[in-house]
Design a protein around this motif. Structure first.
Motif, PDB file in Angstrom:
ATOM      1  N   TYR A 156      44.130   3.400   4.076  1.00 52.21           N
ATOM      2  CA  TYR A 156      44.245   2.194   3.255  1.00 52.21           C
ATOM      3  C   TYR A 156      43.442   2.352   1.958  1.00 52.21           C
ATOM      4  CZ  TYR A 156      43.204  -2.628   1.844  1.00 52.21           C
ATOM      5  OH  TYR A 156      43.026  -3.774   1.123  1.00 52.21           O
ATOM      6  N   GLU A 157      42.211   2.862   2.091  1.00 49.91           N
ATOM      7  CA  GLU A 157      41.353   2.996   0.906  1.00 49.91           C
ATOM      8  C   GLU A 157      41.995   3.929  -0.128  1.00 49.91           C
ATOM      9  OE1 GLU A 157      38.628   1.161   0.523  1.00 49.91           O
ATOM     10  OE2 GLU A 157      38.592   0.398   2.585  1.00 49.91           O
ATOM     11  N   SER A 158      42.655   4.999   0.318  1.00 49.95           N
ATOM     12  CA  SER A 158      43.297   5.923  -0.632  1.00 49.95           C
ATOM     13  C   SER A 158      44.482   5.254  -1.304  1.00 49.95           C
ATOM     14  CB  SER A 158      43.811   7.185   0.067  1.00 49.95           C
ATOM     15  OG  SER A 158      42.787   7.808   0.742  1.00 49.95           O
ATOM     16  N   LEU A 159      45.262   4.492  -0.518  1.00 54.27           N
ATOM     17  CA  LEU A 159      46.442   3.858  -1.114  1.00 54.27           C
ATOM     18  C   LEU A 159      46.062   2.806  -2.151  1.00 54.27           C
ATOM     19  CD1 LEU A 159      48.813   3.570   1.983  1.00 54.27           C
ATOM     20  CD2 LEU A 159      49.064   5.079   0.019  1.00 54.27           C
ATOM     21  N   ILE A 160      44.958   2.067  -1.917  1.00 50.42           N
ATOM     22  CA  ILE A 160      44.604   1.034  -2.904  1.00 50.42           C
ATOM     23  C   ILE A 160      43.968   1.616  -4.173  1.00 50.42           C
ATOM     24  CG2 ILE A 160      44.437  -0.871  -1.220  1.00 50.42           C
ATOM     25  CD1 ILE A 160      41.369  -0.681  -1.565  1.00 50.42           C
ATOM     26  N   GLN A 161      43.690   2.913  -4.158  1.00 58.13           N
ATOM     27  CA  GLN A 161      43.209   3.558  -5.397  1.00 58.13           C
ATOM     28  C   GLN A 161      44.237   3.395  -6.511  1.00 58.13           C
ATOM     29  OE1 GLN A 161      40.134   4.887  -5.862  1.00 58.13           O
ATOM     30  NE2 GLN A 161      39.875   4.066  -3.795  1.00 58.13           N
ATOM     31  N   ASN A 191      50.814  -7.757  -7.877  1.00 57.15           N
ATOM     32  CA  ASN A 191      50.122  -8.418  -8.997  1.00 57.15           C
ATOM     33  C   ASN A 191      49.018  -7.561  -9.599  1.00 57.15           C
ATOM     34  OD1 ASN A 191      51.736 -10.563  -8.462  1.00 57.15           O
ATOM     35  ND2 ASN A 191      50.150 -11.789  -7.424  1.00 57.15           N
ATOM     36  N   ASN A 192      48.571  -6.589  -8.843  1.00 60.38           N
ATOM     37  CA  ASN A 192      47.450  -5.763  -9.320  1.00 60.38           C
ATOM     38  C   ASN A 192      47.821  -4.303  -9.487  1.00 60.38           C
ATOM     39  OD1 ASN A 192      44.841  -7.582  -9.152  1.00 60.38           O
ATOM     40  ND2 ASN A 192      46.087  -8.061  -7.369  1.00 60.38           N
ATOM     41  N   GLY A 193      49.126  -4.022  -9.443  1.00 59.52           N
ATOM     42  CA  GLY A 193      49.512  -2.610  -9.558  1.00 59.52           C
ATOM     43  C   GLY A 193      51.022  -2.456  -9.678  1.00 59.52           C
ATOM     44  N   ASP A 194      51.530  -1.362  -9.132  1.00 58.72           N
ATOM     45  CA  ASP A 194      52.957  -1.087  -9.301  1.00 58.72           C
ATOM     46  C   ASP A 194      53.725  -1.335  -8.001  1.00 58.72           C
ATOM     47  OD1 ASP A 194      53.324   1.949  -7.982  1.00 58.72           O
ATOM     48  OD2 ASP A 194      51.300   1.384  -8.642  1.00 58.72           O
ATOM     49  N   LYS A 195      55.069  -1.377  -8.160  1.00 62.51           N
ATOM     50  CA  LYS A 195      55.936  -1.715  -7.031  1.00 62.51           C
ATOM     51  C   LYS A 195      55.824  -0.679  -5.913  1.00 62.51           C
ATOM     52  CE  LYS A 195      60.544  -3.540  -6.404  1.00 62.51           C
ATOM     53  NZ  LYS A 195      61.670  -2.737  -6.093  1.00 62.51           N
ATOM     54  N   LYS A 196      55.729   0.585  -6.301  1.00 60.39           N
ATOM     55  CA  LYS A 196      55.723   1.653  -5.282  1.00 60.39           C
ATOM     56  C   LYS A 196      54.492   1.514  -4.358  1.00 60.39           C
ATOM     57  CE  LYS A 196      56.459   6.605  -4.890  1.00 60.39           C
ATOM     58  NZ  LYS A 196      55.173   7.136  -4.470  1.00 60.39           N
ATOM     59  N   THR A 197      53.338   1.289  -4.980  1.00 62.88           N
ATOM     60  CA  THR A 197      52.116   1.133  -4.166  1.00 62.88           C
ATOM     61  C   THR A 197      52.213  -0.121  -3.312  1.00 62.88           C
ATOM     62  OG1 THR A 197      50.927   2.119  -6.016  1.00 62.88           O
ATOM     63  CG2 THR A 197      49.590   1.126  -4.304  1.00 62.88           C
ATOM     64  N   ALA A 198      52.766  -1.197  -3.904  1.00 59.75           N
ATOM     65  CA  ALA A 198      52.897  -2.460  -3.150  1.00 59.75           C
ATOM     66  C   ALA A 198      53.790  -2.231  -1.929  1.00 59.75           C
ATOM     67  CB  ALA A 198      53.466  -3.548  -4.046  1.00 59.75           C
ATOM     68  N   LEU A 228      47.899  13.461   4.687  1.00 55.59           N
ATOM     69  CA  LEU A 228      48.322  14.334   5.800  1.00 55.59           C
ATOM     70  C   LEU A 228      47.115  14.876   6.570  1.00 55.59           C
ATOM     71  CD1 LEU A 228      51.289  16.441   4.361  1.00 55.59           C
ATOM     72  CD2 LEU A 228      51.393  14.582   6.026  1.00 55.59           C
ATOM     73  N   ASP A 229      46.055  15.186   5.847  1.00 56.88           N
ATOM     74  CA  ASP A 229      44.839  15.688   6.519  1.00 56.88           C
ATOM     75  C   ASP A 229      44.275  14.644   7.477  1.00 56.88           C
ATOM     76  OD1 ASP A 229      45.015  18.051   5.227  1.00 56.88           O
ATOM     77  OD2 ASP A 229      43.406  17.650   3.765  1.00 56.88           O
ATOM     78  N   MET A 230      44.332  13.378   7.037  1.00 57.73           N
ATOM     79  CA  MET A 230      43.809  12.304   7.909  1.00 57.73           C
ATOM     80  C   MET A 230      44.702  12.128   9.131  1.00 57.73           C
ATOM     81  SD  MET A 230      42.880   9.527   5.014  1.00 57.73           S
ATOM     82  CE  MET A 230      42.399  10.141   3.414  1.00 57.73           C
ATOM     83  N   VAL A 251      48.202   3.596  17.812  1.00 60.54           N
ATOM     84  CA  VAL A 251      47.778   4.007  16.471  1.00 60.54           C
ATOM     85  C   VAL A 251      48.017   2.832  15.539  1.00 60.54           C
ATOM     86  CG1 VAL A 251      48.369   5.557  14.586  1.00 60.54           C
ATOM     87  CG2 VAL A 251      48.376   6.409  16.920  1.00 60.54           C
ATOM     88  N   ASP A 252      47.010   2.501  14.717  1.00 66.73           N
ATOM     89  CA  ASP A 252      47.211   1.473  13.694  1.00 66.73           C
ATOM     90  C   ASP A 252      46.796   2.073  12.358  1.00 66.73           C
ATOM     91  OD1 ASP A 252      47.472  -0.701  12.118  1.00 66.73           O
ATOM     92  OD2 ASP A 252      45.996  -1.962  13.143  1.00 66.73           O
ATOM     93  N   LEU A 253      47.789   2.596  11.636  1.00 70.37           N
ATOM     94  CA  LEU A 253      47.468   3.287  10.373  1.00 70.37           C
ATOM     95  C   LEU A 253      47.033   2.304   9.293  1.00 70.37           C
ATOM     96  CD1 LEU A 253      50.275   6.011  10.218  1.00 70.37           C
ATOM     97  CD2 LEU A 253      48.013   6.139  11.274  1.00 70.37           C
ATOM     98  N   GLY A 254      47.355   1.039   9.478  1.00 77.20           N
ATOM     99  CA  GLY A 254      47.000   0.038   8.458  1.00 77.20           C
ATOM    100  C   GLY A 254      45.694  -0.674   8.777  1.00 77.20           C
ATOM    101  N   ARG A 255      44.958  -0.156   9.725  1.00 80.01           N
ATOM    102  CA  ARG A 255      43.728  -0.868  10.096  1.00 80.01           C
ATOM    103  C   ARG A 255      42.676  -0.781   8.989  1.00 80.01           C
ATOM    104  NH1 ARG A 255      39.418   0.067  14.747  1.00 80.01           N
ATOM    105  NH2 ARG A 255      38.054  -1.549  13.931  1.00 80.01           N
TER     106      ARG A 255
END
Ligand SMILES: N[C@@H](Cc1c[nH]c[nH+]1)C(=O)O
Length: 383
Positions: A156-161, A191-198, A228-230, A251-255
């Motif tokens: 999650y932290e990487s995606l919100i970068q 609202n804070n970035g682009d469509k792809k990240t959203a 992928l490493d994670m 597994v909860d990848l969005g946790r």
């Protein structure tokens, strides 16, 4: 009555079951090579509120000391232990602890934890050992009906970068992600970035399920080496657990992190019947930054109150009651030793007889004590 809100008295099985859980924990920990650690229950608030830990003062039990410093009742073991161990040598360490933590955002204020902290161990080893220890401890308590959930803060932290978030929105997004509110996640991200990240973040809300979710995401993120490493890390720990017999893995990848100091893999144990969380933990290398050293650190804590509620004595010991009087007390004390492996109580005639398996009466006949035993059949055994 006469107690502050949230504080409570406990008695009988509620207390003895908790002690039994703690004894089992200590045994399992010792046999796995853990050393015991204890830290004081009163600490400076700043140990927990500084920028490296960032826990909220509002949820702590606190007061000013005579020098005007804020002191608190320990809200978290992991942070206290990091403070205590900050000047230790850099070599592999495994620590076990148990005791109360205090937090006003839970109904009970005081709750009981037993936990482990593993330092200076290669990452995969630290997480795997935490979870394998959890597996063997729960097994020793006869608890097999539980699932382990794996997550990773940095997904999650990487995606919100990819977003330009102000702190208020960052908190709203984290909360929406935590509550799995997909539309809200999408809107805040957009609202804070682009469509792809959203879209990616919104999809992450649903990245929940069995181990196959990892495989799906390996395909989805095949261009993102960092992610992928994670995933590879999560997969390896999951495999280790499955091969060791802990095969109910979710597994909860969005946790998102439930404690600010987590910085890698996170895990929790759920009791399948009630959904209660019986343990929780993760990797927290950055917590040691405050003390000037980057340390590989992972651990977890068991909720002893949750486990004590489930606790059942394996084979309850027989309960024997010797009925004595002040004159026969010395004789009764000797007699006690003949009932090996039993709980032996000495009472006066007024004892609550239904509670025992066997009643032993002592009678003085011709100047000599004689013993009369009787079994009680329908023992209610509840006090
Ligand atoms: N201190 C964490 C558990 C933990 C131990 N080590 C790492 N995490 C908690 O209270 O949830």
């Amino acid at each position: 009555m006469f107690l502050p809100a949230g504080s409570r008295d406990e008695m009988g099985p509620a207390v003895s079951n908790r002690f039994s859980v703690m004894e089992k924990f200590r045994k399992v920990a010792v046999l796995r090579g853990y050393e015991q650690i204890s830290t004081p229950v009163v600490e400076y608030a700043s140990t927990f509120t500084n920028e490296h830990v960032d826990m909220k003062l509002q949820n702590m039990l606190k007061w000013f000391n005579s020098e005007g410093e804020i002191e608190v009742l320990r809200p978290d073991w992991t942070t206290s232990i990091a403070r205590a161990l900050s000047s230790q040598e850099h070599k592999p360490q495994k620590w076990a602890y148990q005791g109360s933590v205090f937090n006003t955002d839970r109904p009970g204020v005081e709750y009981h934890q037993a936990g482990i902290e593993i330092l200076h161990m290669p990452p995969l080893m630290g997480e795997s050992e935490s979870l394998l220890m959890a597996h063997s401890f729960l097994k020793s308590l006869g608890i097999t009906d539980y699932a382990i959930e794996l997550g990773h803060t940095e997904l999650y932290e990487s995606l919100i970068q990819g977003l330009d978030l102000k702190s208020e929105d960052a908190e709203r997004l984290r909360q929406a992600m935590h509550d799995k509110k997909q539309d809200e996640v999408y809107q805040i991200a957009l609202n804070n970035g682009d469509k792809k990240t959203a879209e990616e973040l919104a999809a992450l809300v649903d990245a929940y399920g069995g181990i196959e979710v990892i495989t799906e995401y390996e395909e989805r993120w095949k261009e993102r080496k960092d992610l992928l490493d994670m995933l590879a890390h999560l997969k390896k720990v999951a495999q280790t657990l499955v091969e060791s017999g802990a095969n109910d893995i979710l597994v909860d990848l969005g946790r998102v992190k439930n404690l600010p100091y987590y910085s890698g893999m996170m895990y929790r144990g759920f009791l399948k019947k009630t959904g209660a969380v019986c343990f929780s933990g993760g990797r927290y290398d950055k917590l040691y930054d405050r003390y000037g050293g980057h340390v590989s650190a992972a651990g977890l804590a068991f909720d002893v109150d949750v486990l004590a509620e489930l606790y059942k004595e394996e084979s309850p010991m027989k309960k024997v009651c010797i009925i004595a009087n002040p004159e026969s007390l010395v004789y009764a004390e000797k007699l006690r030793q003949t009932y090996e492996g039993c709980i032996v109580d000495v009472q006066s005639e007024t004892a609550d007889l239904d509670y025992y398996d066997k009643i032993v009466k002592i009678k003085l006949i011709d100047g000599k004590y004689e013993v009369f035993e009787s079994e009680t059949d329908d023992r209610t055994n509840q006090r």
